[in-house]
Design a protein around this motif. Structure first.
Motif, short mmCIF file in Angstrom:
data_model
loop_
_atom_site.label_atom_id
_atom_site.label_comp_id
_atom_site.label_asym_id
_atom_site.label_seq_id
_atom_site.Cartn_x
_atom_site.Cartn_y
_atom_site.Cartn_z
N MET A 20 0.82 -1.21 0.00
CA MET A 20 0.00 0.00 0.00
C MET A 20 0.85 1.26 0.00
N VAL A 21 1.87 1.28 0.84
CA VAL A 21 2.69 2.50 0.95
C VAL A 21 3.78 2.56 -0.12
N ASN A 22 4.24 1.41 -0.60
CA ASN A 22 5.30 1.41 -1.61
C ASN A 22 4.81 1.78 -2.99
N VAL A 27 1.98 7.41 3.89
CA VAL A 27 1.88 6.52 5.04
C VAL A 27 0.79 6.98 6.01
N ALA A 28 0.71 8.27 6.27
CA ALA A 28 -0.28 8.78 7.23
C ALA A 28 -1.69 8.48 6.76
N ASP A 29 -1.95 8.57 5.46
CA ASP A 29 -3.29 8.31 4.94
C ASP A 29 -3.63 6.83 5.04
N VAL A 30 -2.67 5.97 4.72
CA VAL A 30 -2.90 4.53 4.84
C VAL A 30 -3.16 4.17 6.30
N ARG A 34 -6.46 2.41 7.85
CA ARG A 34 -6.27 1.18 8.63
C ARG A 34 -6.93 1.29 10.00
N GLY A 35 -6.83 2.45 10.62
CA GLY A 35 -7.44 2.64 11.91
C GLY A 35 -8.95 2.73 11.86
N ALA A 36 -9.50 3.11 10.70
CA ALA A 36 -10.94 3.30 10.57
C ALA A 36 -11.69 2.04 10.15
N VAL A 37 -11.05 1.16 9.40
CA VAL A 37 -11.73 -0.03 8.87
C VAL A 37 -11.92 -1.07 9.96
N THR A 38 -13.16 -1.53 10.08
CA THR A 38 -13.48 -2.57 11.06
C THR A 38 -14.10 -3.81 10.44
N LEU A 55 -11.19 8.31 1.27
CA LEU A 55 -9.85 8.81 1.00
C LEU A 55 -9.69 9.17 -0.47
N ALA A 56 -10.15 8.28 -1.34
CA ALA A 56 -10.01 8.49 -2.78
C ALA A 56 -10.78 9.72 -3.24
N SER A 57 -12.00 9.90 -2.74
CA SER A 57 -12.79 11.05 -3.18
C SER A 57 -12.15 12.37 -2.74
#
Length: 357
Positions: A20-22, A27-30, A34-38, A55-57
């Motif tokens: 994802m980050v590479n 990194v902060a957005d990923v 990650r913290g929001a998805v449950t 995020l994409a929008s």
């Protein structure tokens, strides 16, 4: 046909975070997503698709279309199991095309009609080439695997086009992305054969094939059959991955089941039978392969080491099993990519003149 299946979003983040980050996302957005998805399948807050799409929008509204395409790519990950995932793919394509004028290469999208079984099938492809590329250069066809597709791999494909000074024809393997047919060994090979034939008309007739993950299966197959002038297999299964039983790690059983065209979650027995048919053993027993480069990480949980090492000792074949990294050597990609570029450039430029048209 498609279906949902139990899938732990936390495990996917654990496995795919480096990817994802590479590939270019901050990194902060990923980390925020990650913290929001449950939940993988929830349609509201905490759902995989809604959180990645938010995020994409935001990127799209700011005019950061390439970042938006990457984020929508993760929204539809790992497969088009429901309408929300399909909508995310459509938005990814929209943002990708908006980003195209700012690519570092010439870009063109085409929809090919290629032979398939007793008829034909449509295959959308993306053509990337350095600006002012001479007409007498080789062509490389390239794809990702069952869960990372042509738009997701853009940075790698653009780099190949620029570094090698070639035209890259990017496609989704059957059963994935914009493909409209399920993934089968022979049907997939027929489509790849049509792509190779088309690619031979676009440059000097010399064609290479780069496949990543399950795409590496198809590049290994075209290389073993001698259908191309050079084949790079990065992390592709070949034999043992297909015959040891159905895949299980990180939801791969559901990813593969969707690619194979199931409309329900198959039992291990239902999945193992069609999966075993992919074994490359018949081609491995022959001795007519094109020059090949086979690479993978030594710690791959999806593809056993034997599927890389089985190529050792073949003529015109180089094999590299990279220590301390996993599937497709993704955590050491900055080290692996120059090896691929050097080998492929040298091999394509030295391709026999009789293959040139």
């Amino acid at each position: 046909m498609s279906y949902q299946w139990p899938l732990d979003a936390r495990e996917l983040f654990g496995e795919r975070y480096a990817q994802m980050v590479n590939t270019g996302l901050p990194v902060a957005d990923v980390d925020a997503v990650r913290g929001a998805v449950t939940d993988m399948w929830a349609r509201g807050p905490g759902g995989w698709v809604p959180e990645w799409s938010e995020l994409a929008s935001g990127y799209a509204a700011a005019g950061a279309h390439q970042l938006a395409a990457l984020a929508y790519g993760w929204a539809k990950f790992p497969t088009l199991a429901d309408e929300a995932k399909r909508e995310a793919l459509a938005k990814q394509l929209e943002q990708y095309e908006l980003a195209a004028p700012h690519f570092g290469v010439e870009f063109r999208r085409e929809v090919l009609e290629l032979p398939y079984k007793d008829g034909s099938t449509t295959v959308p492809v993306h053509l990337l080439a350095p600006f002012e590329l001479p007409a007498d250069r080789p062509v490389v066809i390239a794809s990702g695997g069952v869960d990372s597709w042509k738009m997701d791999m853009h940075a790698v494909l653009e780099l190949l086009a620029v570094r090698l000074r070639v035209r890259v024809v990017a496609f989704d393997i059957p059963g994935t992305g914009e493909s409209s047919v399920p993934m089968t060994p022979d049907g997939g090979a027929e489509i790849v054969g049509g792509l190779i034939a088309h690619a031979r008309t676009l440059g000097n007739g010399v064609v290479g094939h780069v496949g990543i993950s399950m795409g590496g299966y198809f590049s290994a197959r075209s290389g073993l059959a001698g259908d191309v002038d050079a084949a790079v297999d990065l992390g592709g299964p070949a034999e043992y991955a297909f015959t040891r039983g159905a895949p299980t790690h990180f939801g791969m059983d559901g990813i593969v089941g969707n690619a194979l065209g199931f409309d329900h979650r198959p039992t291990p027995g239902e999945l193992s039978s069609p999966f075993a048919a992919f074994s490359l053993r018949p081609l491995l027993d022959q001795d007519r392969n094109a020059p090949m480069l086979v690479v993978n990480g030594a710690d791959d949980v999806h593809v056993p080491q034997e599927d890389t090492l089985v190529f050792e000792g073949r003529r015109d074949t180089e094999v590299a099993l990279i220590p301390d990294t996993g599937h497709c050597a993704v955590s050491k990609f900055p080290e692996v990519l120059p090896v691929i570029v050097e080998w492929l450039g040298r091999t394509l430029d030295n391709a026999p003149a009789k293959r040139r048209r």
